[in-house]
Design an enzyme around this catalytic site. Structure first.
Site, short mmCIF file in Angstrom:
data_model
loop_
_atom_site.label_atom_id
_atom_site.label_comp_id
_atom_site.label_asym_id
_atom_site.label_seq_id
_atom_site.Cartn_x
_atom_site.Cartn_y
_atom_site.Cartn_z
N ASP A 96 76.03 22.91 10.89
CA ASP A 96 75.89 21.91 9.85
C ASP A 96 76.83 22.30 8.70
O ASP A 96 77.12 23.47 8.49
CB ASP A 96 74.43 21.89 9.37
CG ASP A 96 74.13 20.71 8.47
OD1 ASP A 96 75.08 20.03 8.06
OD2 ASP A 96 72.96 20.48 8.20
N ASP A 269 68.40 17.56 16.68
CA ASP A 269 68.02 18.90 16.23
C ASP A 269 66.89 18.78 15.22
O ASP A 269 66.76 17.73 14.57
CB ASP A 269 69.20 19.63 15.57
CG ASP A 269 69.35 19.22 14.10
OD1 ASP A 269 68.86 19.95 13.22
OD2 ASP A 269 69.93 18.14 13.82
N CYS A 307 52.63 23.23 32.12
CA CYS A 307 53.84 23.82 31.53
C CYS A 307 54.26 25.08 32.28
O CYS A 307 53.42 25.90 32.67
CB CYS A 307 53.58 24.16 30.06
SG CYS A 307 55.01 24.89 29.21
N CYS A 309 56.36 27.45 30.97
CA CYS A 309 56.94 28.44 30.06
C CYS A 309 56.26 29.81 30.21
O CYS A 309 55.17 29.93 30.78
CB CYS A 309 56.85 27.96 28.61
SG CYS A 309 55.22 28.15 27.83
N CYS A 312 52.62 29.92 28.77
CA CYS A 312 51.58 29.26 29.57
C CYS A 312 51.33 29.96 30.90
O CYS A 312 50.23 29.86 31.45
CB CYS A 312 51.95 27.79 29.79
SG CYS A 312 51.81 26.80 28.28
N HIS A 338 56.70 28.38 23.65
CA HIS A 338 56.12 27.19 24.30
C HIS A 338 56.68 25.90 23.71
O HIS A 338 57.07 24.99 24.47
CB HIS A 338 54.60 27.21 24.15
CG HIS A 338 53.99 25.89 24.54
ND1 HIS A 338 53.81 25.51 25.85
CD2 HIS A 338 53.57 24.84 23.77
CE1 HIS A 338 53.30 24.28 25.88
NE2 HIS A 338 53.14 23.87 24.64
#
Length: 372
Positions: A96, A269, A307, A309, A312, A338
């Site tokens: 940015d 984003d 999930c 991830c 999880c 997560h």
């Protein structure tokens, strides 16, 4: 002659909405869109390592020029081998310009045609940011995509202020293009215009007329009602050429991602998934869960049984609640992992639905099950 080093390739388009799937070719790889970019403001996504981000499928990370400009300084990062080497990230990096942060300083900054004079939030020292300074700083960082300096119009803002600000953003964009000298790195321009459609069209025509590799839509998600944001977004995207990648800045809740993709946006984003993780919020398909709530004290299920991830697969809601109550840093890490995995997978699922022609069903199913 300006060589475009960031190229967008359209792969599929939904026949009922503006949703599209594509490939974004950059100096550090080719990435699938639509995509969500985790925010690594100070050359780090809070609590996570680059390896963890890579494992969960992150493609491009956003870092912030304002913060790195103040600390440790872009010259030091250049000396360290530029930002990819400094933070040990071999994927894409978008920086940015720092304009949003500067304008957020309120009375600590003064906007002029030349640029913005401001005081550092760290030590109060007097600093200056202009299109030329922003271009030079981002060239020091070596990011794949450098954002032009713009003025983010607040909400609400009257027409006269919005018009003057929008026209200044165009002049700053022209100066940014002239100051950008690295032919091995890309640059995006930013459409402004506030909540006024004629100013949005004017800004889009002017910014898209400059040799930018991609086009960002700024000045949304700044406090306006969601319905107004969607209306202005849909109006604005029609003026962006189809061969340019489209980036909606600062948006990261699932409902806004779906609506943004439906209106033809490719990149997003937001600090939302990492920020709410630090406050105990886990993102799931039905909305979000406050992991500090007592009802999870004896809940031995994962955050989301569907999930994949790391969190999880290995930990329960009960354990994560315990970590928050004990004020353990691991709580922030596990829920950050997560939340980012959830959003990245969400975007992958959305992309697949565009390619296989089921995006409308995807959107319908999401809206039926998600509580904002």
């Amino acid at each position: 002659m300006i060589i475009m080093v960031i190229k967008y390739e359209l792969i599929a388009k939904d026949e009922h909405t503006g949703a599209r799937a594509g490939l974004l070719h950059t100096p550090h790889g080719t990435f699938k869109t639509p995509m969500f970019m985790p925010v690594g403001t100070q050359a780090t996504v809070k609590t996570l390592t680059p390896h963890e981000l890579k494992e969960m499928g992150a493609q491009i990370i956003l870092s912030n020029t304002y913060h790195l400009f103040l600390r440790p300084g872009t010259e030091l990062i250049k000396e360290a081998g530029e930002l990819h080497s400094f933070m040990n990230w071999d994927g894409g990096i978008l920086t940015d310009s720092g304009g949003f942060q500067v304008f957020s300083l309120g009375k600590m900054r003064k906007i002029t045609e030349k640029g913005v004079y401001f005081r550092s939030h760290l030590d109060g020292s007097k600093r200056f940011l202009s299109p030329e300074v922003a271009a030079h700083a981002q060239e020091n960082l070596g990011s794949d995509i450098a954002m032009a300096l713009d003025e983010c119009i607040p909400y609400p803002a009257d027409y006269e202020y919005s018009k003057k600000s929008t026209e200044r953003t165009t002049r700053w964009a022209e100066r940014f293009v002239k100051a950008h000298t690295r032919t091995d790195r890309g640059m995006f321009g930013i459409i402004q215009g506030g909540m006024y459609k004629d100013l949005r069209k004017q800004s889009a025509d002017e910014i898209c007329g400059l040799p930018f590799d991609g086009i960002a839509i700024g000045g949304l998600s700044v406090g306006e009602p969601l319905e107004l944001m969607y209306e202005i977004l849909e109006y604005t995207t029609q003026f962006i050429p189809e061969n340019k990648v489209r980036y909606l800045m600062g948006v990261g809740t699932p409902d806004c991602l779906v609506e943004g993709v439906a209106r033809g946006v490719d990149m997003f984003d937001c600090v939302y998934p990492t920020r709410v993780a630090r406050n105990g919020m886990a993102m799931v398909k039905s909305g979000r869960m406050n992991m500090k709530n007592k009802k999870y004290e004896k809940d031995f299920l994962p955050l989301d049984i569907t999930c994949g991830c790391y969190t999880c697969k290995n930990f329960t809601r009960s354990y994560i609640r315990h970590l928050y109550k004990a004020e353990e840093i691991l709580a922030f890490r596990l829920v950050t992992i997560h939340n980012l995995y959830f959003l990245l997978q969400f975007m992958r699922d959305m992309r697949d639905s565009i390619i296989n022609g089921s995006f409308v069903d995807f959107m319908k199913n999401f809206k039926e099950n998600y509580a904002r």
